[in-house]
Design a protein around this motif. Structure first.
Motif, short mmCIF file in Angstrom:
data_model
loop_
_atom_site.label_atom_id
_atom_site.label_comp_id
_atom_site.label_asym_id
_atom_site.label_seq_id
_atom_site.Cartn_x
_atom_site.Cartn_y
_atom_site.Cartn_z
N MET A 1 78.75 -64.68 51.17
CA MET A 1 77.56 -65.70 52.09
C MET A 1 76.10 -66.20 51.79
O MET A 1 75.85 -66.94 52.13
N ALA A 2 76.50 -64.63 51.77
CA ALA A 2 75.01 -64.63 52.11
C ALA A 2 74.23 -64.65 50.18
O ALA A 2 72.90 -65.41 50.26
N ALA A 3 74.67 -64.84 49.90
CA ALA A 3 74.35 -65.14 48.04
C ALA A 3 74.27 -66.80 48.29
O ALA A 3 73.44 -67.36 47.77
N LEU A 4 75.47 -67.47 49.09
CA LEU A 4 75.46 -68.92 48.87
C LEU A 4 74.17 -69.59 49.53
O LEU A 4 73.73 -70.85 49.31
N MET A 5 74.42 -68.46 50.94
CA MET A 5 72.83 -68.52 51.90
C MET A 5 71.23 -69.07 51.12
O MET A 5 71.08 -69.93 50.90
N VAL A 6 71.45 -67.86 50.81
CA VAL A 6 69.94 -67.41 50.00
C VAL A 6 70.34 -68.81 48.35
O VAL A 6 69.01 -69.39 48.34
N LEU A 7 71.22 -69.00 47.80
CA LEU A 7 70.85 -70.33 46.62
C LEU A 7 71.05 -71.36 47.55
O LEU A 7 69.38 -72.55 47.02
N ILE A 8 70.86 -71.87 48.63
CA ILE A 8 71.19 -72.69 48.99
C ILE A 8 69.71 -73.50 50.57
O ILE A 8 68.69 -74.42 49.28
N ILE A 9 69.21 -72.54 50.34
CA ILE A 9 67.70 -72.44 51.19
C ILE A 9 66.93 -72.63 49.99
O ILE A 9 66.04 -73.19 49.87
N ASN A 10 66.60 -71.80 48.78
CA ASN A 10 66.06 -71.78 47.86
C ASN A 10 65.63 -73.48 46.99
O ASN A 10 64.67 -73.63 46.61
N LEU A 11 67.49 -73.80 46.95
CA LEU A 11 66.91 -75.18 46.58
C LEU A 11 66.52 -75.68 46.87
O LEU A 11 65.69 -76.51 47.05
N LEU A 12 66.23 -75.64 48.48
CA LEU A 12 65.90 -76.74 49.48
C LEU A 12 63.92 -76.88 49.71
O LEU A 12 62.76 -77.57 49.39
N LEU A 13 63.65 -74.97 49.50
CA LEU A 13 62.14 -75.10 48.89
C LEU A 13 61.40 -74.95 47.64
O LEU A 13 60.20 -75.77 47.89
N ILE A 14 61.98 -74.36 46.97
CA ILE A 14 61.39 -74.52 45.46
C ILE A 14 60.47 -75.73 45.31
O ILE A 14 59.78 -76.16 44.86
N PRO A 15 61.41 -77.52 45.42
CA PRO A 15 61.05 -78.33 45.81
C PRO A 15 59.51 -78.57 46.29
O PRO A 15 58.91 -79.79 45.54
N ILE A 16 59.58 -78.50 47.03
CA ILE A 16 58.91 -78.30 47.90
C ILE A 16 57.20 -77.69 48.09
O ILE A 16 55.81 -78.35 47.50
N LEU A 17 57.22 -76.85 46.81
CA LEU A 17 56.17 -76.12 46.21
C LEU A 17 55.71 -76.92 45.09
O LEU A 17 54.39 -76.97 45.36
N LEU A 18 56.84 -76.33 44.13
CA LEU A 18 56.56 -77.15 42.97
C LEU A 18 55.69 -79.36 43.32
O LEU A 18 55.09 -79.34 42.17
N PHE A 19 56.29 -80.04 43.74
CA PHE A 19 55.52 -81.09 43.67
C PHE A 19 54.69 -81.40 45.16
O PHE A 19 53.38 -82.21 45.44
N GLY A 20 54.57 -80.34 45.86
CA GLY A 20 53.26 -80.04 47.03
C GLY A 20 52.02 -79.28 47.01
O GLY A 20 50.86 -79.12 48.28
N ALA A 21 51.84 -79.06 45.37
CA ALA A 21 51.34 -77.59 45.30
C ALA A 21 49.92 -78.03 45.97
O ALA A 21 48.77 -77.44 45.98
N GLY A 22 49.30 -78.73 44.21
CA GLY A 22 48.08 -80.43 44.75
C GLY A 22 48.23 -80.47 45.88
O GLY A 22 46.82 -80.43 46.18
#
Length: 521
Positions: free
Chosen positions: A87-108
């Motif tokens: 469950m800890a692995a699943l939680m990390v996977l889901i949270i990171n799938l939500l966070l990475i696009p924010i950084l990828l498209f919001g860095a500029g």
């Protein structure tokens, strides 16, 4: 896997942490001479935001998983440990799938809107790979900490430091011709490479967990949906308040460089100079202040499962004993560092960084450093007692006060960056005092004052002797040789005085891992 006592586990982490901190001096000595304080400042501008996103990505699983695993391990419930890991692995996977696009498209957008220096775009973008890697490492470290086997996490941290430092120095050097922004990006990429090496090391020492996390089929998980659901809520209920408390600190840390840049601008200081000044405070002076927190981190990691187990069994006396052990060790190890920061601030910063002007900032923060060193263990005790909510509010109050004081003090031309240091001092002091009073409301324990008095006597004796020793050595050795010899001999004197005034006894040495057997007879 070998199970270690609280004291042994803490000292193993302490030993690894001290090695990491000593290794950490390498980039701090090299980078100011290669990319300069302005390049370090660009990296330090982004680093707090990196910590903020990392806090969300880890979601407090380092604390919740170690707590759940410790309780399950105590009763031999391997099945519960298994489902908690999944469950800890699943939680990390889901949270990171939500966070990475924010950084990828919001860095500029963040570089243009939040910072006064758009060169931070490159290090902002390069932090993306490191976040999921560290989040996955958190799961493995949480497991080892839960079964009270601190050796793999300790050694993995040394692996991480070695590869991180090597990659940071090389990448920043080769990217420097393309601009300071690219050099700062090299520092962030180096951090990600170091964390990747650490993750590989942990996986190699955790084959069973690797099989569970990678090869568990969906059908198998679906047949055990009830247990997974139970594991989710158990982890979530612990992680949420822990994460909320951490987010307050990391958000305050992320906002800090923005507030500093704006406040220094009001004081008439330009963007490039503001970046350099913040690099001196956050990247150099605070690095030295944070050096002794190696101890507080190692004790905090060991203290959470120890306090949680004692609290579950209603052993109040054992909780008090663990707290007293932790606070005494913290005071014993960190006190000489504070003394050296106060007596030799300018000499230290000149010797290590080639920046003697940083010594003034170091002397401003050093008197309040004990509050920082006690803060980690007190917060860990609150988490072990299921008082993460109190830790959250305490951190929130401290962050608000610090932020307001930065705006108030740093905008005054006569204070500028020193005003930021004063604001940080008040924030550290407030949070630590609130943690202490919150603990006293839940657990009544007797604090023995004699050990602290004995340690103070040893440090006062060392402080009276050290300046004369330094002057004596300066007449016979170059300044670069006199300072380290002074610090070494002063520390040896401190240890001798500790034994003379009984601030440290043979029983403390007996309980040490690896070398304790030499003192038993």
């Amino acid at each position: 896997m070998a199970r270690q006592t609280f004291f042994q586990g803490a000292l193993i982490l302490l030993a690894a942490g001290m090695i990491n901190r000593l290794l950490g001096f390498i980039p701090k000595a090299v980078l100011p001479r290669t990319i300069g304080t302005e390049g370090i400042g660009l990296y330090q501008m982004v680093f707090p935001l990196f910590i903020f996103f990392l806090t969300m990505a880890r979601f407090g699983l380092n604390v919740s998983l170690s707590k759940v695993v410790a309780e399950a391990s105590a009763v031999g419930d391997a099945r519960k440990i298994r489902f908690s890991l999944i469950m800890a692995a699943l939680m990390v996977l889901i949270i990171n799938l939500l966070l990475i696009p924010i950084l990828l498209f919001g860095a500029g957008w963040m570089a243009r809107s939040f910072y006064t220096d758009e060169r931070v775009f490159y290090p902002l973008l390069s932090m993306i790979p490191a976040i999921p890697i560290i989040a996955l490492s958190t799961i493995l470290r949480g497991y080892f900490q839960g079964i009270q086997n601190m050796t793999p996490p300790a050694l993995s941290s040394i692996v991480e430091s070695f590869f991180r430092i090597l990659a940071m120095i090389l990448l920043s050097y080769y990217l420097l011709p393309y601009g300071l922004g690219m050099a700062a990006m090299g520092l962030m990429i180096g951090m990600g490479l170091g964390e990747l090496a650490s993750l590989i090391y942990l996986l190699s020492h955790f084959r069973k967990a690797r099989r569970i996390l990678v090869t568990s089929s969906y059908s198998h998980l679906s047949r055990n949906g009830t247990e997974l659901k139970r594991s989710f809520f158990e982890l979530f209920n612990i992680s949420l308040p822990v994460t909320a408390s951490s987010l307050v600190g990391s958000f305050s840390y992320a906002v800090e460089p923005i507030l500093v840049a704006q406040s220094l601008g009001l004081a008439g200081i330009g963007a490039a100079m503001a970046t350099a000044l913040y690099g001196e405070l956050s990247g150099l002076a605070m690095f030295l202040i944070w050096f002794p927190t190696t101890l507080t981190y190692s004790l905090s990691v060991s203290l959470v499962p120890a306090v949680a187990g004692a609290y579950a069994e209603k052993k109040t006396e054992q909780i008090g004993m663990r707290l007293n052990q932790t606070l005494r060790l913290t005071f014993l190890v960190t006190t000489p560092f504070i003394l050296f920061f106060l007596l030799f601030a300018r000499e230290l910063t000149d010797f290590l960084f080639g920046a003697p002007q940083v010594g003034m900032l170091l002397q401003v923060v050093a008197p309040f450093a004990p509050f920082l060193y006690f803060q980690g263990p007190l917060a860990a005790a609150l988490q072990g007692l299921n008082m993460a909510r109190a830790s959250f509010y305490n951190s929130l109050y401290g962050a608000i006060v610090k932020s307001l004081l930065i705006l108030l003090l740093a905008s005054r031309p006569e204070l500028n960056i020193a005003g930021v240091a004063l604001a940080i001092n008040v924030g550290m002091m407030l949070v630590t005092l609130l943690h202490f009073f919150s603990l006293r409301m839940r657990v009544e324990w007797k604090i023995p004052w004699k050990p602290y008095v004995r340690i103070l006597l040893a440090i006062l004796g060392t402080g009276a002797f050290s300046p004369f020793l330094h002057d004596f050595l300066l007449q016979r050795l170059p300044a670069k040789g006199a300072l380290p010899l002074t610090l070494l001999l002063s520390f040896v004197l401190y240890l001798i005085l500790l034994f003379l005034v009984r601030g440290m006894e043979r029983r403390d040495l007996v309980r040490m891992p690896w070398i304790g057997k030499w003192f038993r007879n």
